[in-house]
Design a protein around this motif. Structure first.
Motif, mmCIF file in Angstrom:
data_model
loop_
_atom_site.group_PDB
_atom_site.id
_atom_site.type_symbol
_atom_site.label_atom_id
_atom_site.label_comp_id
_atom_site.label_asym_id
_atom_site.label_seq_id
_atom_site.Cartn_x
_atom_site.Cartn_y
_atom_site.Cartn_z
ATOM 1 N N LYS A 1 -30.514 63.499 -49.350
ATOM 2 C CA LYS A 1 -30.139 63.192 -47.978
ATOM 3 C C LYS A 1 -31.413 62.814 -47.216
ATOM 4 O O LYS A 1 -32.345 63.607 -47.125
ATOM 5 C CB LYS A 1 -29.470 64.403 -47.332
ATOM 6 N N VAL A 2 -31.435 61.603 -46.678
ATOM 7 C CA VAL A 2 -32.592 61.103 -45.945
ATOM 8 C C VAL A 2 -32.226 61.024 -44.463
ATOM 9 O O VAL A 2 -31.213 60.429 -44.106
ATOM 10 C CB VAL A 2 -33.016 59.709 -46.459
ATOM 11 N N VAL A 3 -33.047 61.633 -43.621
ATOM 12 C CA VAL A 3 -32.834 61.604 -42.181
ATOM 13 C C VAL A 3 -34.007 60.846 -41.560
ATOM 14 O O VAL A 3 -35.153 61.270 -41.662
ATOM 15 C CB VAL A 3 -32.755 63.027 -41.586
ATOM 16 N N LEU A 4 -33.702 59.710 -40.926
ATOM 17 C CA LEU A 4 -34.724 58.889 -40.290
ATOM 18 C C LEU A 4 -34.608 59.035 -38.780
ATOM 19 O O LEU A 4 -33.508 59.074 -38.239
ATOM 20 C CB LEU A 4 -34.542 57.426 -40.689
ATOM 21 N N THR A 5 -35.751 59.108 -38.091
ATOM 22 C CA THR A 5 -35.745 59.228 -36.644
ATOM 23 C C THR A 5 -36.272 57.939 -36.024
ATOM 24 O O THR A 5 -37.128 57.267 -36.597
ATOM 25 C CB THR A 5 -36.619 60.398 -36.173
ATOM 26 N N ALA A 6 -35.763 57.617 -34.858
ATOM 27 C CA ALA A 6 -36.230 56.459 -34.115
ATOM 28 C C ALA A 6 -36.237 56.827 -32.636
ATOM 29 O O ALA A 6 -35.303 57.449 -32.139
ATOM 30 C CB ALA A 6 -35.329 55.265 -34.360
ATOM 31 N N LYS A 7 -37.291 56.429 -31.940
ATOM 32 C CA LYS A 7 -37.403 56.718 -30.516
ATOM 33 C C LYS A 7 -37.033 55.474 -29.727
ATOM 34 O O LYS A 7 -37.553 54.392 -29.980
ATOM 35 C CB LYS A 7 -38.823 57.157 -30.167
ATOM 36 N N SER A 8 -36.133 55.635 -28.791
ATOM 37 C CA SER A 8 -35.692 54.523 -27.956
ATOM 38 C C SER A 8 -36.788 54.169 -26.956
ATOM 39 O O SER A 8 -37.302 55.036 -26.246
ATOM 40 C CB SER A 8 -34.416 54.900 -27.207
ATOM 41 N N LYS B 1 -36.358 52.346 -24.341
ATOM 42 C CA LYS B 1 -35.763 52.308 -23.009
ATOM 43 C C LYS B 1 -35.651 53.701 -22.382
ATOM 44 O O LYS B 1 -36.053 53.924 -21.249
ATOM 45 C CB LYS B 1 -34.386 51.662 -23.087
ATOM 46 N N THR B 2 -35.102 54.654 -23.139
ATOM 47 C CA THR B 2 -34.849 55.984 -22.578
ATOM 48 C C THR B 2 -35.820 57.048 -23.074
ATOM 49 O O THR B 2 -35.933 58.105 -22.468
ATOM 50 C CB THR B 2 -33.424 56.455 -22.922
ATOM 51 N N GLY B 3 -36.487 56.806 -24.188
ATOM 52 C CA GLY B 3 -37.389 57.803 -24.752
ATOM 53 C C GLY B 3 -36.686 58.842 -25.588
ATOM 54 O O GLY B 3 -37.311 59.763 -26.097
ATOM 55 N N ALA B 4 -35.376 58.704 -25.736
ATOM 56 C CA ALA B 4 -34.604 59.672 -26.530
ATOM 57 C C ALA B 4 -34.726 59.343 -28.013
ATOM 58 O O ALA B 4 -34.927 58.194 -28.400
ATOM 59 C CB ALA B 4 -33.141 59.632 -26.114
ATOM 60 N N TYR B 5 -34.612 60.354 -28.831
ATOM 61 C CA TYR B 5 -34.655 60.171 -30.274
ATOM 62 C C TYR B 5 -33.245 60.029 -30.823
ATOM 63 O O TYR B 5 -32.321 60.713 -30.381
ATOM 64 C CB TYR B 5 -35.341 61.367 -30.951
ATOM 65 N N THR B 6 -33.093 59.157 -31.811
ATOM 66 C CA THR B 6 -31.829 59.021 -32.530
ATOM 67 C C THR B 6 -32.100 59.296 -34.001
ATOM 68 O O THR B 6 -33.216 59.078 -34.490
ATOM 69 C CB THR B 6 -31.227 57.611 -32.365
ATOM 70 N N PHE B 7 -31.097 59.771 -34.684
ATOM 71 C CA PHE B 7 -31.233 60.133 -36.081
ATOM 72 C C PHE B 7 -30.220 59.354 -36.912
ATOM 73 O O PHE B 7 -29.064 59.239 -36.529
ATOM 74 C CB PHE B 7 -30.991 61.634 -36.268
ATOM 75 N N LYS B 8 -30.671 58.835 -38.045
ATOM 76 C CA LYS B 8 -29.789 58.133 -38.966
ATOM 77 C C LYS B 8 -29.857 58.871 -40.301
ATOM 78 O O LYS B 8 -30.929 58.988 -40.900
ATOM 79 C CB LYS B 8 -30.231 56.681 -39.142
ATOM 80 N N VAL C 1 -36.601 53.333 -49.211
ATOM 81 C CA VAL C 1 -35.891 53.466 -47.933
ATOM 82 C C VAL C 1 -36.850 53.923 -46.838
ATOM 83 O O VAL C 1 -36.846 53.390 -45.723
ATOM 84 C CB VAL C 1 -34.698 54.433 -48.067
ATOM 85 N N VAL C 2 -37.701 54.898 -47.143
ATOM 86 C CA VAL C 2 -38.632 55.406 -46.153
ATOM 87 C C VAL C 2 -39.665 54.332 -45.816
ATOM 88 O O VAL C 2 -40.033 54.149 -44.653
ATOM 89 C CB VAL C 2 -39.311 56.703 -46.650
ATOM 90 N N ALA C 3 -40.151 53.603 -46.805
ATOM 91 C CA ALA C 3 -41.123 52.537 -46.558
ATOM 92 C C ALA C 3 -40.525 51.433 -45.697
ATOM 93 O O ALA C 3 -41.191 50.894 -44.808
ATOM 94 C CB ALA C 3 -41.620 51.981 -47.872
ATOM 95 N N ALA C 4 -39.276 51.088 -45.937
ATOM 96 C CA ALA C 4 -38.617 50.044 -45.148
ATOM 97 C C ALA C 4 -38.412 50.503 -43.706
ATOM 98 O O ALA C 4 -38.485 49.693 -42.777
ATOM 99 C CB ALA C 4 -37.283 49.676 -45.776
ATOM 100 N N ALA C 5 -38.188 51.782 -43.497
ATOM 101 C CA ALA C 5 -37.950 52.303 -42.149
ATOM 102 C C ALA C 5 -39.240 52.375 -41.338
ATOM 103 O O ALA C 5 -39.197 52.284 -40.121
ATOM 104 C CB ALA C 5 -37.312 53.679 -42.231
#
Length: 53
Positions: free
Chosen positions: A19-26, A28-35, A47-51
């Motif tokens: 299970k891979v959990v990737l984080t991204a910071k917006s 615009k809002t500064g909020a984090y999202t998780f995929k 997958v991690v290198a591409a992200a």
């Protein structure tokens, strides 16, 4: 609920997946999202290198 999903993967060929959990910071809002995604063990580094690009 995640425990049930992970526990069901331990039977049979489920041990070949991670299970891979990737984080991204917006910007615009500064909020984090998780995929979250289930990836075969051989493809985890790809997958991690591409992200991170």
């Amino acid at each position: 609920m995640a425990k049930k999903a992970v526990a069901s993967l331990q039977k049979g060929g489920g041990k070949e997946y991670t299970k891979v959990v990737l984080t991204a910071k917006s910007a615009k809002t500064g909020a984090y999202t998780f995929k979250e995604s289930m990836v075969h063990n051989d493809k985890v580094k790809d997958v991690v290198a591409a992200a991170t690009k």
